[in-house]
Motif scaffolding. Structure first.
Motif, PDB file in Angstrom:
ATOM      1  N   PRO A 318      22.183  -3.026 -76.832  1.00 39.03           N
ATOM      2  CA  PRO A 318      22.417  -1.719 -77.445  1.00 39.03           C
ATOM      3  C   PRO A 318      21.185  -0.801 -77.447  1.00 39.03           C
ATOM      4  O   PRO A 318      21.317   0.321 -77.914  1.00 39.03           O
ATOM      5  CB  PRO A 318      22.805  -2.089 -78.881  1.00 39.03           C
ATOM      6  N   ASP A 319      20.042  -1.202 -76.893  1.00 41.08           N
ATOM      7  CA  ASP A 319      18.837  -0.373 -76.975  1.00 41.08           C
ATOM      8  C   ASP A 319      19.048   1.052 -76.473  1.00 41.08           C
ATOM      9  O   ASP A 319      18.679   2.014 -77.115  1.00 41.08           O
ATOM     10  CB  ASP A 319      17.686  -0.980 -76.158  1.00 41.08           C
ATOM     11  N   ASP A 320      19.630   1.155 -75.261  1.00 44.28           N
ATOM     12  CA  ASP A 320      19.758   2.473 -74.647  1.00 44.28           C
ATOM     13  C   ASP A 320      21.035   3.189 -75.063  1.00 44.28           C
ATOM     14  O   ASP A 320      21.169   4.393 -74.876  1.00 44.28           O
ATOM     15  CB  ASP A 320      19.750   2.355 -73.112  1.00 44.28           C
ATOM     16  N   GLY A 321      21.989   2.452 -75.570  1.00 45.30           N
ATOM     17  CA  GLY A 321      23.249   3.062 -75.964  1.00 45.30           C
ATOM     18  C   GLY A 321      24.092   2.017 -76.633  1.00 45.30           C
ATOM     19  O   GLY A 321      24.174   0.895 -76.146  1.00 45.30           O
ATOM     20  N   ALA A 322      24.693   2.358 -77.754  1.00 49.35           N
ATOM     21  CA  ALA A 322      25.413   1.341 -78.507  1.00 49.35           C
ATOM     22  C   ALA A 322      26.819   1.138 -77.968  1.00 49.35           C
ATOM     23  O   ALA A 322      27.356   0.050 -78.035  1.00 49.35           O
ATOM     24  CB  ALA A 322      25.464   1.711 -79.978  1.00 49.35           C
ATOM     25  N   ASP A 323      27.437   2.202 -77.398  1.00 48.81           N
ATOM     26  CA  ASP A 323      28.812   2.016 -76.939  1.00 48.81           C
ATOM     27  C   ASP A 323      28.927   2.087 -75.419  1.00 48.81           C
ATOM     28  O   ASP A 323      27.973   2.406 -74.714  1.00 48.81           O
ATOM     29  CB  ASP A 323      29.752   3.023 -77.613  1.00 48.81           C
ATOM     30  N   ALA A 324      30.129   1.774 -74.952  1.00 44.44           N
ATOM     31  CA  ALA A 324      30.356   1.644 -73.515  1.00 44.44           C
ATOM     32  C   ALA A 324      30.090   2.958 -72.788  1.00 44.44           C
ATOM     33  O   ALA A 324      29.420   2.971 -71.747  1.00 44.44           O
ATOM     34  CB  ALA A 324      31.779   1.167 -73.266  1.00 44.44           C
ATOM     35  N   ASP A 325      30.588   4.048 -73.326  1.00 49.16           N
ATOM     36  CA  ASP A 325      30.434   5.332 -72.636  1.00 49.16           C
ATOM     37  C   ASP A 325      28.969   5.715 -72.474  1.00 49.16           C
ATOM     38  O   ASP A 325      28.534   6.122 -71.402  1.00 49.16           O
ATOM     39  CB  ASP A 325      31.184   6.438 -73.387  1.00 49.16           C
ATOM     40  N   THR A 326      28.207   5.574 -73.580  1.00 46.71           N
ATOM     41  CA  THR A 326      26.780   5.935 -73.514  1.00 46.71           C
ATOM     42  C   THR A 326      26.043   5.028 -72.542  1.00 46.71           C
ATOM     43  O   THR A 326      25.208   5.485 -71.757  1.00 46.71           O
ATOM     44  CB  THR A 326      26.136   5.818 -74.910  1.00 46.71           C
ATOM     45  N   THR A 327      26.362   3.736 -72.591  1.00 44.74           N
ATOM     46  CA  THR A 327      25.673   2.802 -71.694  1.00 44.74           C
ATOM     47  C   THR A 327      25.929   3.171 -70.232  1.00 44.74           C
ATOM     48  O   THR A 327      25.003   3.230 -69.424  1.00 44.74           O
ATOM     49  CB  THR A 327      26.134   1.359 -71.983  1.00 44.74           C
ATOM     50  N   LEU A 328      27.205   3.445 -69.921  1.00 41.48           N
ATOM     51  CA  LEU A 328      27.538   3.804 -68.536  1.00 41.48           C
ATOM     52  C   LEU A 328      26.869   5.129 -68.147  1.00 41.48           C
ATOM     53  O   LEU A 328      26.347   5.273 -67.035  1.00 41.48           O
ATOM     54  CB  LEU A 328      29.059   3.907 -68.373  1.00 41.48           C
ATOM     55  N   LYS A 329      26.847   6.061 -69.081  1.00 38.68           N
ATOM     56  CA  LYS A 329      26.239   7.363 -68.812  1.00 38.68           C
ATOM     57  C   LYS A 329      24.728   7.191 -68.529  1.00 38.68           C
ATOM     58  O   LYS A 329      24.191   7.767 -67.575  1.00 38.68           O
ATOM     59  CB  LYS A 329      26.440   8.270 -70.034  1.00 38.68           C
ATOM     60  N   ASN A 330      24.066   6.360 -69.343  1.00 39.86           N
ATOM     61  CA  ASN A 330      22.632   6.137 -69.145  1.00 39.86           C
ATOM     62  C   ASN A 330      22.341   5.439 -67.822  1.00 39.86           C
ATOM     63  O   ASN A 330      21.385   5.777 -67.128  1.00 39.86           O
ATOM     64  CB  ASN A 330      22.065   5.310 -70.296  1.00 39.86           C
ATOM     65  N   ALA A 331      23.190   4.458 -67.495  1.00 38.42           N
ATOM     66  CA  ALA A 331      22.993   3.759 -66.219  1.00 38.42           C
ATOM     67  C   ALA A 331      23.163   4.747 -65.069  1.00 38.42           C
ATOM     68  O   ALA A 331      22.420   4.711 -64.083  1.00 38.42           O
ATOM     69  CB  ALA A 331      23.963   2.596 -66.097  1.00 38.42           C
ATOM     70  N   ALA A 332      24.143   5.653 -65.211  1.00 39.80           N
ATOM     71  CA  ALA A 332      24.373   6.647 -64.159  1.00 39.80           C
ATOM     72  C   ALA A 332      23.174   7.590 -64.042  1.00 39.80           C
ATOM     73  O   ALA A 332      22.781   7.972 -62.936  1.00 39.80           O
ATOM     74  CB  ALA A 332      25.656   7.422 -64.438  1.00 39.80           C
ATOM     75  N   ALA A 333      22.574   7.950 -65.185  1.00 38.94           N
ATOM     76  CA  ALA A 333      21.393   8.818 -65.156  1.00 38.94           C
ATOM     77  C   ALA A 333      20.239   8.111 -64.447  1.00 38.94           C
ATOM     78  O   ALA A 333      19.541   8.705 -63.617  1.00 38.94           O
ATOM     79  CB  ALA A 333      20.993   9.196 -66.577  1.00 38.94           C
ATOM     80  N   ALA A 334      20.059   6.824 -64.758  1.00 35.85           N
ATOM     81  CA  ALA A 334      19.000   6.054 -64.100  1.00 35.85           C
ATOM     82  C   ALA A 334      19.272   5.948 -62.605  1.00 35.85           C
ATOM     83  O   ALA A 334      18.356   6.007 -61.784  1.00 35.85           O
ATOM     84  CB  ALA A 334      18.898   4.663 -64.727  1.00 35.85           C
ATOM     85  N   LEU A 335      20.560   5.824 -62.266  1.00 31.39           N
ATOM     86  CA  LEU A 335      20.943   5.734 -60.850  1.00 31.39           C
ATOM     87  C   LEU A 335      20.568   7.018 -60.108  1.00 31.39           C
ATOM     88  O   LEU A 335      20.036   6.973 -58.997  1.00 31.39           O
ATOM     89  CB  LEU A 335      22.450   5.472 -60.742  1.00 31.39           C
ATOM     90  N   ARG A 336      20.839   8.162 -60.730  1.00 30.65           N
ATOM     91  CA  ARG A 336      20.474   9.441 -60.094  1.00 30.65           C
ATOM     92  C   ARG A 336      18.975   9.489 -59.831  1.00 30.65           C
ATOM     93  O   ARG A 336      18.527   9.930 -58.779  1.00 30.65           O
ATOM     94  CB  ARG A 336      20.884  10.613 -60.991  1.00 30.65           C
ATOM     95  N   GLU A 337      18.221   8.991 -60.809  1.00 30.27           N
ATOM     96  CA  GLU A 337      16.762   8.994 -60.645  1.00 30.27           C
ATOM     97  C   GLU A 337      16.341   8.086 -59.487  1.00 30.27           C
ATOM     98  O   GLU A 337      15.481   8.443 -58.684  1.00 30.27           O
ATOM     99  CB  GLU A 337      16.110   8.491 -61.928  1.00 30.27           C
ATOM    100  N   ALA A 338      16.980   6.922 -59.419  1.00 28.58           N
ATOM    101  CA  ALA A 338      16.657   5.986 -58.341  1.00 28.58           C
ATOM    102  C   ALA A 338      16.957   6.626 -56.993  1.00 28.58           C
ATOM    103  O   ALA A 338      16.170   6.547 -56.055  1.00 28.58           O
ATOM    104  CB  ALA A 338      17.450   4.694 -58.519  1.00 28.58           C
ATOM    105  N   LYS A 339      18.139   7.290 -56.906  1.00 33.56           N
ATOM    106  CA  LYS A 339      18.532   7.944 -55.653  1.00 33.56           C
ATOM    107  C   LYS A 339      17.529   9.027 -55.269  1.00 33.56           C
ATOM    108  O   LYS A 339      17.198   9.191 -54.100  1.00 33.56           O
ATOM    109  CB  LYS A 339      19.906   8.591 -55.824  1.00 33.56           C
ATOM    110  N   ALA A 340      17.085   9.763 -56.287  1.00 34.94           N
ATOM    111  CA  ALA A 340      16.178  10.876 -56.015  1.00 34.94           C
ATOM    112  C   ALA A 340      14.851  10.369 -55.455  1.00 34.94           C
ATOM    113  O   ALA A 340      14.186  11.060 -54.692  1.00 34.94           O
ATOM    114  CB  ALA A 340      15.942  11.676 -57.289  1.00 34.94           C
ATOM    115  N   GLU A 341      14.484   9.146 -55.822  1.00 36.40           N
ATOM    116  CA  GLU A 341      13.188   8.640 -55.370  1.00 36.40           C
ATOM    117  C   GLU A 341      13.227   7.954 -54.020  1.00 36.40           C
ATOM    118  O   GLU A 341      12.193   7.631 -53.463  1.00 36.40           O
ATOM    119  CB  GLU A 341      12.608   7.682 -56.417  1.00 36.40           C
ATOM    120  N   GLY A 342      14.426   7.701 -53.521  1.00 37.93           N
ATOM    121  CA  GLY A 342      14.504   7.066 -52.213  1.00 37.93           C
ATOM    122  C   GLY A 342      15.576   6.010 -52.205  1.00 37.93           C
ATOM    123  O   GLY A 342      16.342   5.896 -53.160  1.00 37.93           O
TER     124      GLY A 342
END
Ligand code: C2E
Ligand code: CA
Ligand code: CA
Length: 618
Positions: A318-342
């Motif tokens: 639950p560190d980054d998000g307590a519920d399913a929607d927030t967790t998925l949203k945060n993972a998606a945000a991290a994914l965008r960052e990963a994509k942006a870097e290569g």
């Protein structure tokens, strides 16, 4: 009344915790998802069955019948008003519902259940003694799957139950699995994620979600055509499943491993859900394994081979998000960052975690090459006689000069070397290097002092450890008494026959044995009596406050007396002050080691220090 308490606990719910399609998907974690379809019928017996009937005798009879036929997950209640709560808790695959009960009748309850999201689609088998066709018709209208006439005929019960479950499994398959890859689909995944988030909150656990997205898949799809694209996705799913299965990092937790589960979110997106991890680092290791596995070999599509890479966004709950929607949203945000870097990168949602895990990963990878590149070297810290401060030994301490990170502390890289097993080849190198140094001193006409080496638990357990050490001594011609092996208490903690045997073998070779950091861990004085040690090193923590704390003085004095009475020589570690040295000398301590005398030194400087000490003594 609950006739069987099936209170969910984090372990027993395991991979088949409450989720849609429980019966069909009962064993559906990572790898087995692909096989779930075939297993669906076979695994019907894992189905969770809830029975609501006011007749406790009938409950008992039916439960016994079902158990006899292999159905183990049966929960029953005589209280209709408990049923909604029980459905929420156990998510049954099928409900056996009595139509005539005091207080509430079955039809009202059924209508009630149909109005709730969780039980809207649940298969219900109606138990009724009534031959009233109106009741049956109404039950059918409310979506009852089947009827069972009271008194219940056991063999009929088992058949009807099986048919209902099979129909549900088939329906679940369509509703919860992706036809292309055979993996759980988005609906199933969201339900699992929701469940994992709730479990994490309830049991104070920590889980990780990896959101995997293939790089440039649209171009691949356009170039190959959609059917080859589908075939490729299927292969990607299989390879992902394989690389997760190979990840022992996570499976080692607990008796029922919380296996990560793989789903296809849609398009070229997959998810890997770890409902419980010990360390988020474990998930990072798996993420990199997944990226390597994809990159490692091409995929065959028709006549052509294509290479596929992916990017991964990760979120910790639950560190980054307590519920399913927030967790998925945060993972998606991290994914965008990963994509942006290569390409072929994994990013965690938390910046701080990214930095830490990146350093750990680069260090782990670089350590493999450090040996070949000659980045490791040994520092030698003098051990001096307490009485006159004359050098009487040295402790070899591992040093790593990383080309980018600079000096990496042993306390940082040795645990990693142990976790990856690299400590074994490093330890081999270390023995060779120490022997080489001893010979170099001898060749320079200098009488060398004994050198102590540190040996970790993993090295100690390696069957080749003693034979290799013996071989190296023979090869180099270094006399065995010139080497001392320092072992911490964790190494000798299990006083197994094997430990005793290895210690005896080391002694037989002629090596000295020393107990390191004595008093820091699970000290047991019985080691001293039963095991063949020659030396005891009192942990720095006792020396630190020796000049201010009367208790520490008493302990150290008693330790010295006890060890010496058993024939062990005593070394005080971490001596930094003159007063500490004076006190230790007064208490009869044999040797001291610490910054007061010298820090660990490169070999050349150590040689100078040794010569100086000898000149002074003369
Ligand atoms: P250790 O075996 O207890 O080594 C003593 C540590 O205390 C060394 O830290 C040394 O530099 C430090 N030390 C010595 N005197 C003083 C002092 O007066 N004050 C203070 N504050 N510290 C002092 P180092 O070199 O960082 O090593 C840390 C630990 O890493 C070692 O603890 C040992 O457990 C492990 N280690 C080091 N080299 C090796 C190795 O070759 N193999 C294995 N398995 N472990 C090693
Ligand atoms: Ca040591
Ligand atoms: Ca020590």
């Amino acid at each position: 009344m609950l006739s069987q308490a099936l209170v969910p606990d984090p372990v027993s719910l395991g991979a088949h915790g409450a989720q849609p399609g429980g019966a069909a998907a009962a064993s559906s974690a990572a790898g087995s998802d692909l096989a779930a379809a075939g297993d669906a019928l076979a695994s019907l017996r894992n189905a969770r069955i809830l029975m609501v009937d006011d007749d406790p005798v009938l409950i008992e009879v039916i439960q016994a019948t079902l158990e006899e036929h292999g159905y183990a997950n049966v929960v029953a209640t005589t209280q209709p008003d408990e049923s909604i709560e029980l459905i929420g808790r156990h998510r049954p695959d099928v409900l056996l519902l009595d139509m005539v009960m005091p207080g509430i009748d079955g039809l009202t309850l059924l209508a009630d259940l149909r109005s709730q999201a969780l039980s809207q689609q649940m298969p219900v088998i109606v138990l009724t003694a009534s031959s009233d066709p109106a009741i049956k018709l109404r039950a059918l209208e409310l979506g009852a799957a089947d009827f069972l006439a009271k008194p219940v005929d056991p063999s009929e019960l088992v058949l009807r139950l099986r048919n209902t479950l099979a129909a549900k499994a088939y329906r679940d398959r369509l509703a919860y699995y992706d036809p292309i890859t055979g993996l759980p689909n988005r609906t199933m995944f969201m339900d699992r994620l929701d469940w994992a988030c709730k479990q994490a909150a309830r049991y104070a656990l920590r889980g990780v979600l990896l959101h995997v997205d293939l790089d440039r898949f649209t171009q691949v799809n356009e170039a190959l055509g959609p059917s080859a694209g589908d075939a490729l996705l299927k292969q990607v799913g299989e390879r992902l499943a394989q690389s997760i299965r190979a990840s022992d990092a996570v499976a080692r937790i607990g008796p029922t491993p919380w296996i990560p589960s793989l789903s296809r979110l849609g398009g070229d997106e997959f998810t890997i859900l770890f409902p419980q991890v010990e360390l988020a680092d474990d998930a990072a290791v798996v993420a990199h394994r997944v990226l390597d596995a994809l990159q490692g070999a091409p995929f065959a599509t028709g006549e052509r081979e294509v290479y596929v890479t992916a990017s991964i966004g990760a979120a910790i709950f639950p560190d980054d998000g307590a519920d399913a929607d927030t967790t998925l949203k945060n993972a998606a945000a991290a994914l965008r960052e990963a994509k942006a870097e290569g390409q072929s990168l994994c990013k965690f949602y938390s910046k701080e975690f990214n930095a830490r895990s990146l350093r750990r990963l680069t260090i782990e990878t670089d350590l493999r090459r450090a040996l070949e590149r000659g980045e490791l070297w040994l520092a030698y810290q003098p051990k001096v006689r307490a009485a006159d401060a004359q050098v009487c030994g040295a402790e070899a301490l591992l040093r790593w000069q990383h080309p980018e990170h600079g000096f990496v502390a042993p306390n940082e890289f040795i645990p990693l070397a142990e976790a990856s097993g690299l400590i074994v080849p490093i330890g081999e190198w270390l023995v060779r290097e120490a022997c080489r140094q001893i010979n170099a001193w001898r060749e320079a006409g200098l009488t060398p002092v004994p050198v102590a080496i540190n040996v970790s638990a993993l090295q100690f357990r390696d069957a080749e450890f003693v034979p290799r050490l013996g071989a190296e001594l023979a090869r180099s011609g270094v006399p065995a008494h010139m080497l001392c092996v320092e072992l911490t208490e964790t190494v000798i903690l299990d006083q197994s026959a094997r430990t005793t045997e290895v210690l005896a073998q080391l002694r037989a070779l002629g090596l000295k044995l020393s107990i390191d950091d004595f008093g820091a861990g699970y000290t047991s004085l019985s080691y001293l009596k039963n095991l063949p040690f020659c030396e005891l090193k009192i942990d720095k923590s006792f020396i630190d406050d020796i000049e201010t704390d009367g208790g520490s003085v008493a302990i150290v004095a008693a330790l010295i007396a006890l060890a010496q009475s058993l024939g062990l020589s005593v070394v005080a570690e971490g001596v930094e002050k003159q007063v500490q040295h004076a006190l230790l000398r007064a208490k009869g301590c044999d040797q001291c080691q610490g910054y007061l005398f010298s820090k660990p030194l490169p070999a050349e400087e150590f040689t100078r220090y040794l010569l100086q000490s000898r000149v002074q003594a003369a």
